[in-house]
Design a protein around this motif. Sequence first.
Motif, short mmCIF file in Angstrom:
data_model
loop_
_atom_site.label_atom_id
_atom_site.label_comp_id
_atom_site.label_asym_id
_atom_site.label_seq_id
_atom_site.Cartn_x
_atom_site.Cartn_y
_atom_site.Cartn_z
N PHE A 18 0.85 -1.20 0.00
CA PHE A 18 0.00 0.00 0.00
C PHE A 18 0.87 1.23 0.00
O PHE A 18 2.09 1.17 0.24
N GLY A 19 0.25 2.39 -0.24
CA GLY A 19 0.97 3.64 -0.21
C GLY A 19 0.06 4.83 -0.07
O GLY A 19 -1.07 4.84 -0.58
N LYS A 20 0.52 5.84 0.68
CA LYS A 20 -0.11 7.15 0.79
C LYS A 20 -1.51 7.12 1.40
O LYS A 20 -2.46 7.67 0.85
N TRP A 21 -1.60 6.44 2.56
CA TRP A 21 -2.83 6.46 3.35
C TRP A 21 -2.52 6.96 4.75
O TRP A 21 -1.45 6.70 5.29
N PRO B 15 -7.42 9.19 2.61
CA PRO B 15 -6.53 9.26 1.46
C PRO B 15 -5.55 10.42 1.53
O PRO B 15 -5.81 11.46 2.12
N ASP B 16 -4.41 10.18 0.94
CA ASP B 16 -3.46 11.24 0.66
C ASP B 16 -3.49 11.39 -0.87
O ASP B 16 -4.40 10.87 -1.52
N SER B 17 -2.54 12.03 -1.44
CA SER B 17 -2.53 12.14 -2.90
C SER B 17 -2.17 10.79 -3.52
O SER B 17 -1.21 10.14 -3.10
N SER B 18 -2.96 10.35 -4.46
CA SER B 18 -2.70 9.12 -5.21
C SER B 18 -2.54 7.90 -4.30
O SER B 18 -1.56 7.16 -4.38
N SER B 19 -3.51 7.68 -3.43
CA SER B 19 -3.47 6.53 -2.53
C SER B 19 -3.72 5.25 -3.31
O SER B 19 -4.50 5.23 -4.26
N TRP B 20 -3.06 4.17 -2.88
CA TRP B 20 -3.24 2.91 -3.59
C TRP B 20 -3.08 1.74 -2.62
O TRP B 20 -2.51 1.87 -1.53
N VAL B 21 -3.59 0.57 -3.02
CA VAL B 21 -3.45 -0.64 -2.25
C VAL B 21 -3.39 -1.83 -3.19
O VAL B 21 -4.03 -1.82 -4.26
N TYR B 22 -2.62 -2.86 -2.82
CA TYR B 22 -2.45 -4.04 -3.66
C TYR B 22 -2.61 -5.29 -2.81
O TYR B 22 -2.06 -5.39 -1.71
N TYR B 23 -3.40 -6.25 -3.32
CA TYR B 23 -3.61 -7.53 -2.65
C TYR B 23 -3.36 -8.66 -3.65
O TYR B 23 -3.75 -8.56 -4.82
#
Length: 452
Positions: A156-159, A181-189
Amino acid sequence: MSDFSRNYLASSFWLVLIVVIVLSGLYFIPQSFIDKHELRNIDIFSDIRKDSTEISDMEDIPEPPRMDTCKTGLVCFDDYTPEQNGLDRFFEALSNIDSLKRPVRIAFYGDSFIEGDILSGDFRRKMQEHFGGKGVGMMPLTSQTNYFRQTIIHDFGKWQSRSMLSGQFSKLGISGNVFLPDSSSWVYYQMPKKNARDSLQRVSIYYSLKNGTVNVYTRFNKSESSQMQLTPTDTVISRCDLYAKYGSVQLGFSYNPSLSVFGVSLEDTTGVIVDNFAMRGIPGQSLREIPQHQFTEYNKILKYDLVILEYGLNVLEAKRTEYKHYENEMIETVRYLKACFPDTDFLLISVSDRSMLKDGNYVTMPAIPAMVATQKRIASESKIVFWNLFEAMGGENSMPEFVRSTPPRANKDYTHLTFAGGEYLGNLLFETILYEKERYDTQKAYQSKIKK
């Protein structure tokens, strides 16, 4: 005369005596909590105090009636419901799993003992192998255990994250977390096994959005990304379902300050789903930090059939044997949860064995049987089902055996399980549920036959 010639012996004696009296008195200060977090008593004589559990407190716990003895090798449940039907709704859902048109869902709440999906992950696997279903259920957006959890690959990133441990927060989700969220938040599973590719069918995003829109970029199995949009709703919790055959998914979110994400569920549309809601450091009563309307709205969507509660380790002090304040707090917590989940069955799991060093050997803390007795009273007063995990893992001094086993079933902190230990106890919990369901099915068939 010089001050150095004065005799300070008497003054020193009285000073030491006063300090000892004050520190001794701190032990008798009643148990107290700050924001539902327990303050521990100070006991300067703990190392010389006689080890003893309050046997009388353990003996006054009523034993529920049983129709027959338990199966050899298992520790059966203690059912403290008035009609001895504490898991009937759950068992009935499992019996009708093919016609429910929804998954049978279990919420597994706990502390660091089940963190990283230890125990709950193997329990889920066994349940899904027997009753059907795939996926790990509800997942957070960020995690402290993503680097060692084995049931899912998570990045994950930017949370920004908030939780029950962060203090009062009105938008906590059902796991006790909320993610901003922050800018361009993302998550991967990603499902960890190669044969799990294309095995799941549904991704569900649980969120709240008051203003504007949010673009969500989705990529299944590292294919070309696509885009969808979240729009504002008036509901407390909104759910967005994405359907695809997948083994991995990446979600990217455009920035909107009014967006709150409560979790993402990776699941099948049938079978059994077990949600792991572990949070290290909490004793259990912190669940009352989650607003009742949040619980209620979640349950309308998810329809939980069973809530499992595993707590107590964070309250223990090695030689302390009185936990009345904690008992009252947890009785109130179970009542609160039963009001939030009125059609759901509840199972309270006791603490496991935990060791302390005494005379060069690791032995069961005197606090353990006292806490098990406390938890039995919590179940009895709350009229729910209880499972004695301490007894199931072997009882007194079983933790050193777990540590010494090959492979080790517990870590050398003599408190927490390894994944091998989680597999062992997760399988035991599954076998116990299966056996109790067989007894339920037999009794139901017998009653049906009598009516005819």
